[in-house]
Design an enzyme around this catalytic site. Structure first.
Site, PDB file in Angstrom:
ATOM      1  CD  GLU A   1      -1.246  -0.316   3.686  1.00  0.00           C
ATOM      2  OE1 GLU A   1      -2.172  -1.145   3.503  1.00  0.00           O
ATOM      3  OE2 GLU A   1      -1.067   0.265   4.775  1.00  0.00           O
TER       4      GLU A   1
ATOM      5  NE  ARG B   1      -6.797  -5.963  12.777  1.00  0.00           N
ATOM      6  CZ  ARG B   1      -7.488  -6.602  11.849  1.00  0.00           C
ATOM      7  NH1 ARG B   1      -7.433  -7.929  11.811  1.00  0.00           N
ATOM      8  NH2 ARG B   1      -8.205  -5.954  10.966  1.00  0.00           N
TER       9      ARG B   1
END
EC number: 5.3.1.8
Length: 390
Positions: free
Chosen positions: A128, A274
């Site tokens: 990203e 995460r």
């Protein structure tokens, strides 16, 4: 050419005002964290009233031949407005090989794809780019281990100093950081985390790296009290992007966005591993297998003016390319002809001339251009353009 309407995501960390200000819509008092523009199956944009994923499935030629050859009949990128009022979770994204293997393993284990304990929701990577629209705070990669050791040592807490001892003059920096991170993430909530935050609170007014280190601990504890991810965050670089500066997040790079509004363009994937600062599932083993624990200096994405008022952000991602218009002095050709493109106006208004005639693009407006369509763009506003990177 199709006018696009995106999808607002109301995650709890979102700003209640930033996205409505860009879109020209009324704020409703609830957080609006992200505005999705793309063909992601969980929240496809509407293209003149049609779901974009369905439109592409029916007309895959919109993508362009090279894109179809590389990615099949799938738009490989997703563009977002991201508006963080408070921090997102510590997270990293897998490589394509890791995503394919992890997805297949969890499928074979019979874990439903929407299960909260699932890590791999698809078999795609998720590189990203985040481009700031104003000051934007982020945690990005790990600082040099010796620097982190020195900062923790100044807190004068024997237990934490012992835990970070591998960071003092390690032979293998990445392995030292990995072992300390894993040890931190296996700590219970509270306890040592609270002790570190309490001592850090006495240094929040200190100058230089120690003060920033202390303020980071205290600020994160306000939102995630007792979370062991706070200690992992204290191993990381904290950086502030200024307007139109950008970071690229490759596979394995641990990061967390803390505060600010920006444009995010990524591969069309939901794979997030995460590492804390969240109530969601944290799989320490999966994180350790994905994260690149080598020290990383935050390096801004190089962007250059490729035509008057048209800027290109240079990343290695094959799934997307990103451009920005700013200060146009006349019409310039819309880049990436031969590939599908999404154009989003974030400030002011622009005019796009096509073979079908001129189109006004107001602030908050978005348009999808098919691969074969040529156009020029002009105007005093600012727009972001995303296309497949191939």
């Amino acid at each position: 050419m199709k006018h696009l309407t995106g999808v607002v995501k109301d995650y709890a960390w979102g700003s209640p005002t930033a996205i409505p200000q860009i879109l020209g819509t009324a704020a409703n008092g609830s957080p609006q964290a992200e505005y999705w523009l793309g063909a992601h199956p969980l929240a496809p944009s509407r293209a003149d009233g049609l779901a974009l994923d369905a439109l592409i499935a029916d007309r895959p030629e919109l993508l362009g031949a090279e894109c179809r050859e590389r990615f099949g009949g799938r738009l490989p990128f997703l563009m977002k407005i991201l508006a963080a009022e408070r921090q997102l979770s510590l997270q990293a994204h897998p490589s394509r090989a890791q995503a394919e293997a992890g997805f297949a393993e969890e499928d074979a284990a019979g874990i439903p794809r929407d299960h909260p304990m699932r890590t791999y929701r698809d078999n795609w990577p998720k590189p990203e780019l985040l481009c700031a629209l104003g000051p934007f705070e982020a945690l990005y990669g790990f600082r040099a281990p010796g620097e982190s050791f020195a900062l923790f040592e100044q807190l004068d807490l024997v237990e934490v100093t012992t835990m970070v001892a591998p960071l003092h003059r390690p032979e293998d920096a990445a392995e030292a950081i990995r072992s300390v991170c894993v040890s931190f993430l296996h700590l219970p909530h509270g306890g040592l985390v609270d002790a570190v935050v309490a001592v850090a609170g006495t240094y929040v007014d200190a100058a230089g790296p120690l003060g920033l280190f202390a303020r980071t601990a205290v600020q994160l504890a306000e939102q995630c009290p007792g979370d062991p991810g706070i200690l992992v965050a204290l191993l990381m670089n904290r950086t502030t992007l200024q307007r139109f500066e950008a970071l690229y997040v490759p596979a394995g790079l641990l990061h967390a966005y803390l505060h600010g509004t920006g444009i995010e363009v990524m591969a069309t994937s939901d794979n997030v591993v995460r590492g804390g600062l969240t109530a969601k599932h944290v799989d320490v083993d999966a994180l350790a297998s994905v994260v690149d624990f080598r020290p990383h200096e935050p390096l801004l994405v190089r962007h250059e003016e490729v035509a008057p008022g048209l800027w290109h952000y240079d990343t290695p991602a094959p799934e997307f390319g990103v451009w920005r218009t700013d200060g146009l002095t006349g019409p310039v050709e819309l880049p990436a002809t031969g590939r599908a493109r999404i154009v989003l106006a974030v400030e002011g208004s622009l005019r796009i001339d096509t073979d079908q005639g001129p189109v006004d693009l107001p602030q908050g407006g978005a348009i999808l251009f098919a691969a074969h369509e040529r156009a020029t763009i002009d105007g005093t506003g600012t727009a972001f353009i995303a296309a497949p990177g191939v």
